[in-house]
Design an enzyme around this catalytic site. Structure first.
Site, PDB file in Angstrom:
ATOM      1  N   HIS A 112       0.827  -1.200   0.000  1.00  0.00           N
ATOM      2  CA  HIS A 112       0.000   0.000   0.000  1.00  0.00           C
ATOM      3  C   HIS A 112       0.863   1.252   0.000  1.00  0.00           C
ATOM      4  O   HIS A 112       0.534   2.253  -0.633  1.00  0.00           O
ATOM      5  CB  HIS A 112      -0.914   0.016   1.228  1.00  0.00           C
ATOM      6  CG  HIS A 112      -1.846  -1.139   1.251  1.00  0.00           C
ATOM      7  ND1 HIS A 112      -2.598  -1.482   2.332  1.00  0.00           N
ATOM      8  CD2 HIS A 112      -2.129  -2.047   0.297  1.00  0.00           C
ATOM      9  CE1 HIS A 112      -3.304  -2.556   2.054  1.00  0.00           C
ATOM     10  NE2 HIS A 112      -3.033  -2.915   0.824  1.00  0.00           N
ATOM     11  N   CYS A 131      -3.639   0.993 -19.852  1.00  0.00           N
ATOM     12  CA  CYS A 131      -3.371   1.818 -18.674  1.00  0.00           C
ATOM     13  C   CYS A 131      -2.425   1.165 -17.661  1.00  0.00           C
ATOM     14  O   CYS A 131      -2.317   1.613 -16.533  1.00  0.00           O
ATOM     15  CB  CYS A 131      -4.670   2.230 -17.989  1.00  0.00           C
ATOM     16  SG  CYS A 131      -5.586   0.862 -17.295  1.00  0.00           S
TER      17      CYS A 131
HETATM   18  C1  PEP Z   1      -3.225  -3.064 -14.290  1.00  0.00           C
HETATM   19  O1  PEP Z   1      -3.432  -4.183 -13.824  1.00  0.00           O
HETATM   20  O2  PEP Z   1      -2.501  -2.860 -15.284  1.00  0.00           O
HETATM   21  C2  PEP Z   1      -3.846  -1.873 -13.694  1.00  0.00           C
HETATM   22  C3  PEP Z   1      -3.777  -0.703 -14.274  1.00  0.00           C
HETATM   23  O3  PEP Z   1      -4.453  -2.039 -12.503  1.00  0.00           O
HETATM   24  P1  PEP Z   1      -3.669  -2.184 -11.110  1.00  0.00           P
HETATM   25  O4  PEP Z   1      -2.224  -1.930 -11.391  1.00  0.00           O
HETATM   26  O5  PEP Z   1      -4.294  -1.196 -10.197  1.00  0.00           O
HETATM   27  O6  PEP Z   1      -3.948  -3.602 -10.761  1.00  0.00           O
END
Ligand code: PEP
Ligand code: MG
Length: 746
Positions: free
Chosen positions: A363, A676
């Site tokens: 976190h 993303c």
């Molecule tokens: C991902 O899995 O690429 C993502 C953007 O989500 P997180 O990193 O929050 O799991």
């Protein structure tokens, strides 16, 4: 007998203290000490070896060996019996030293005539400062009492060294905490920073390791342990303590009641140590064992004992965590570990963070990422090496910490920072220009965010909008579930700050590595593949409904974009979408304004969704590839596991072909697609993703400039050709070919 031994030990410590009290130089003190110990133990030789640097020990004082050898005789860690004691952090006690494994003959010291050898490590909180040695001609093993006495003396030496008793003469001691040190760790958030150390928990200073009145010290220890016990019981009684915390507290309780622990400390006190020195001696031994324990359960328990000792030391010394010291300019935080809420309290005042423990997906790392503060985790020995105010340079690209750097490092590092600053200047000049490539394609660059504090970057970075707003941070940093109105107010502020630019709110993505402190943890054998994200949202829809409602109210008539995380099959999307439709209906019925437009999309984070029926692609509002998760499932390589996470490259041909397939499916149905994951913010990766057809990337704000700059100088058709050629050649990875192409392009 025992009483006589204890009295002797106390007498020796008393003399040591007197030797320290004078105005002598550090060297004179060391000389006196070796003399006192040799006389007291009745050995011909007593020597003190101290570390000059990480792996060189130096003879710093001796009684009985050739005085010419002082500051001349050096050995590497592990070399000879002295080196062996230092490496193993354990006593070596032998009647026949030349026969002992590892013995090394050192003619300059004239030691061949000494048969017996006892070496004791000088430990301070897991740090080995040197080795204390006694030797004698008579072939005998030193008694357990003598070993113990020497350990107590070594403890006092370590403590005095910490207080600076041996500095001022150019001896090895002077070097401690004044020499440059380089620590290696793992990058959890990229970036470079220069500043001064700020210890999250300043170390406790024991200024009185030797005490005259053992009865008084025993009383002090007993009272302090009692206070500690009461404190732990109180914490345990608190209703809000979760299972994991309770386990730790139970372990605390076990130690606080442990007879062995208490008995050893009582014994140390009866030999002349003060109560706090006795606690610290135990703590040092536990840390030395911790460094060697391979069993993770044992390591954890030893770490609990370490925390407990710290608490006890704070009770005994009255030193809280707040020492009244002032935070230096450009503070770089050093801690063993830190929670997300504590880190948020520091906020953007920090220039960098160095943690001894921690993990890339913790976190704290999520918060550091959101705040864009360079973070290095697993930086071993950071809390031991760093002192408040020390000059430090954090290289969050290589994962290196330069503590008290010398001039060459400072110059090189500043050059690097200047180059980056110059690049940032260049990025500013293209901030308001589109990421238009030489072949005329335009790639939309958006930013990832997770905190209100991120929003100012929207303007400065040149992002077109927020392509991913991770909503779990507001849930993670509190100790209770946020209310609907709190969330709604926060989301409204996010939309206000975005000033009409699109914000893609991702609904709560918890489970796996993101466990809420106030939710009952599930014991899952494989949390990354377990009950997480939309699975939780659909099985227990209360929180999802509350969040959707908060989002609708926050929009207050403005356009709203949301996406669901971790959708693995078509149905999960339709069910989640149905929740959104229901929420909209409900709000309408209640007379609330509903958003002008609502876009609902899904994150593609599991390979399965790439093969969903065509209908899904037609129906879904938009798709965003969560590359971090998608990659871990594609290669079956845990993104949190240091051993495997770097093994597979994003530019691996199989992975790129897979992404390309998703692009093609979306093109066929006209589905809007973005990427993303972290890779979107890495210029070379971003270039390749664009070349295979992605037209929207969402990344950390700081990455937008570098990615845009490269895209504007590139021809995607050429890059695509390089990728295709590499593929046809049968390359496993397109990176070498791309890098060569970029080099040729200058
Ligand atoms: C991902 O899995 O690429 C993502 C953007 O989500 P997180 O990193 O929050 O799991
Ligand atoms: Mg994800």
């Amino acid at each position: 007998m025992a009483e006589r031994v204890e009295t002797e030990s106390r007498k020796l410590l008393g003399r040591l203290r007197d030797a320290m009290a004078g105005e002598d130089t550090g060297q004179a003190r060391l000389d006196k000490i070796t003399h006192l110990i040799a006389t007291s133990i009745g050995s011909e030789v007593c020597s003190i070896y101290l570390f000059r640097d990480e792996d060189t020990l130096e003879l710093c004082a001796t009684e009985g060996l050739n005085p010419e050898a002082v500051h001349q005789t050096r050995m590497r860690l592990g070399e000879g019996l002295v080196g062996k004691v230092a490496r193993r952090r354990r006593v070596v006690n032998t009647a026949n030293a030349p026969q002992e494994r590892g013995f090394r003959f050192m003619p300059e010291t004239g030691e061949e005539v000494f048969s017996s050898f006892m070496g004791v490590p000088i430990l301070r909180l897991g740090d080995t400062l040197g080795v204390l040695v006694v030797q004698s001609k008579e072939a005998r093993e030193f008694s357990a009492d003598e070993v113990y006495a020497l350990e107590v003396v070594a403890m006092v030496l370590a403590e005095m060294a910490e207080l600076g008793a041996f500095v001022g003469d150019g001896s090895a001691m002077e070097a401690r905490h004044s020499q440059p040190a380089m620590l290696r760790g793992t990058v959890a958030q990229e970036g470079v920073a220069e500043g001064h150390i700020w210890l999250h928990e300043p170390r406790v200073v024991v200024s009185n390791p030797i005490a005259d009145d053992p009865h008084r010290e025993l009383e002090r220890l007993t009272e302090a342990v009692e206070e500690l016990r009461v404190g732990v019981d109180k914490m345990l009684a608190l209703a809000s303590v979760d299972k994991e915390q309770a386990e730790v507290l139970e372990a605390y309780k076990m130690f606080a009641n442990s007879k062995g622990w208490m008995r050893r400390m009582e014994e140390d006190i009866s030999r002349g140590l003060s109560a706090e020195a006795a606690v610290e001696k135990e703590q040092s031994l536990a840390r030395a064992r911790m460094g060697q324990a391979t069993d993770s359960y044992l390591r954890e328990r030893l770490s609990d004992l370490d925390d407990l000792s710290n608490r006890l030391l704070r009770i005994l010394t009255g030193q809280g965590t707040d020492t009244g010291a002032e935070m230096p300019a450009n503070p770089i935080l050093v801690a063993r570990n830190i929670g997300p809420a504590e880190l948020l309290d520091y906020g953007r005042s920090l220039k960098g963070i160095i943690l001894e423990a921690g993990s890339v997906g913790s976190h704290a790392a999520i918060v550091a990422r959101a705040l864009a503060i360079p973070l290095i985790v697993h930086a071993e020995r950071a809390t031991l090496e760093a002192l408040n105010g020390d000059h430090v340079m954090v290289d969050g690209e290589q994962g290196i910490v330069h503590l008290r750097p010398d001039d060459t490092v400072v110059t090189a590092f500043r050059d690097k920072m200047a180059m980056q600053a110059a690049a940032v200047e260049r990025y500013v000049s293209i901030r308001d220009k589109p990421a238009e490539t030489l072949c005329g394609s335009v790639v939309g660059l958006h930013m990832n965010a997770g905190l209100m504090a991120d929003l100012p970057s929207l303007e400065g970075s040149g992002a077109e909008g927020v392509g991913l707003f991770r909503t779990e941070l507001q849930f993670l940093v509190r100790n209770k579930m946020p209310t609907r109105s709190e969330l709604s107010a926060l989301y409204a502020r996010v939309l206000d700050a975005a000033g009409g630019k699109t914000v893609v709110f991702r609904t709560l993505d918890i489970g796996s590595d993101k466990v809420l402190p106030y939710m009952k943890p599930n014991d899952e054998p494989n949390p990354a593949l377990g009950w997480r994200a939309i699975r939780v949202g659909l099985d227990k829809p209360g929180v999802l409904r509350m969040q959707l409602q908060a989002l609708i109210r926050a929009a207050n008539g403005r356009p709203l974009t949301i996406m669901f995380p971790f959708v693995a099959q078509y149905e999960e999307y339709t069910q989640a979408k149905a929740e959104m439709d229901k929420a909209l209906d409900r709000e309408r019925r209640l007379g609330h304004v509903v958003p002008e437009t609502v876009e609902v999309g899904a994150m593609l984070e599991t390979p399965s969704l790439a093969f969903a029926p065509q209908k899904f692609f037609e129906e879904v509002g938009f798709l965003s590839i969560g590359g971090n998760d998608l990659k871990q499932f594609f290669f079956a390589a845990d993104r949190e596991n240091e051993r495997v996470r770097r093994r597979y490259d994003t530019l691996n041909v199989s992975f790129l072909s897979f992404i390309e397939r998703i692009v093609e499916r979306c093109e066929l149905t006209g589905t809007s697609l973005s990427f993303c994951g972290e890779d979107a913010g890495r210029p070379v990766e971003a270039l390749c993703l664009s070349a295979i057809g992605l037209r929207k990337l969402s990344m950390r704000p700081a990455s937008i400039g570098p990615v845009k700059s490269l895209l504007r100088r590139s021809n995607l058709e050429d890059v695509r050709k390089v990728i295709m050629d590499a593929r046809h050649r049968g390359d496993m990875n397109v990176r070498p070919a791309i890098m060569e192409y970029l080099r040729n392009q200058g």
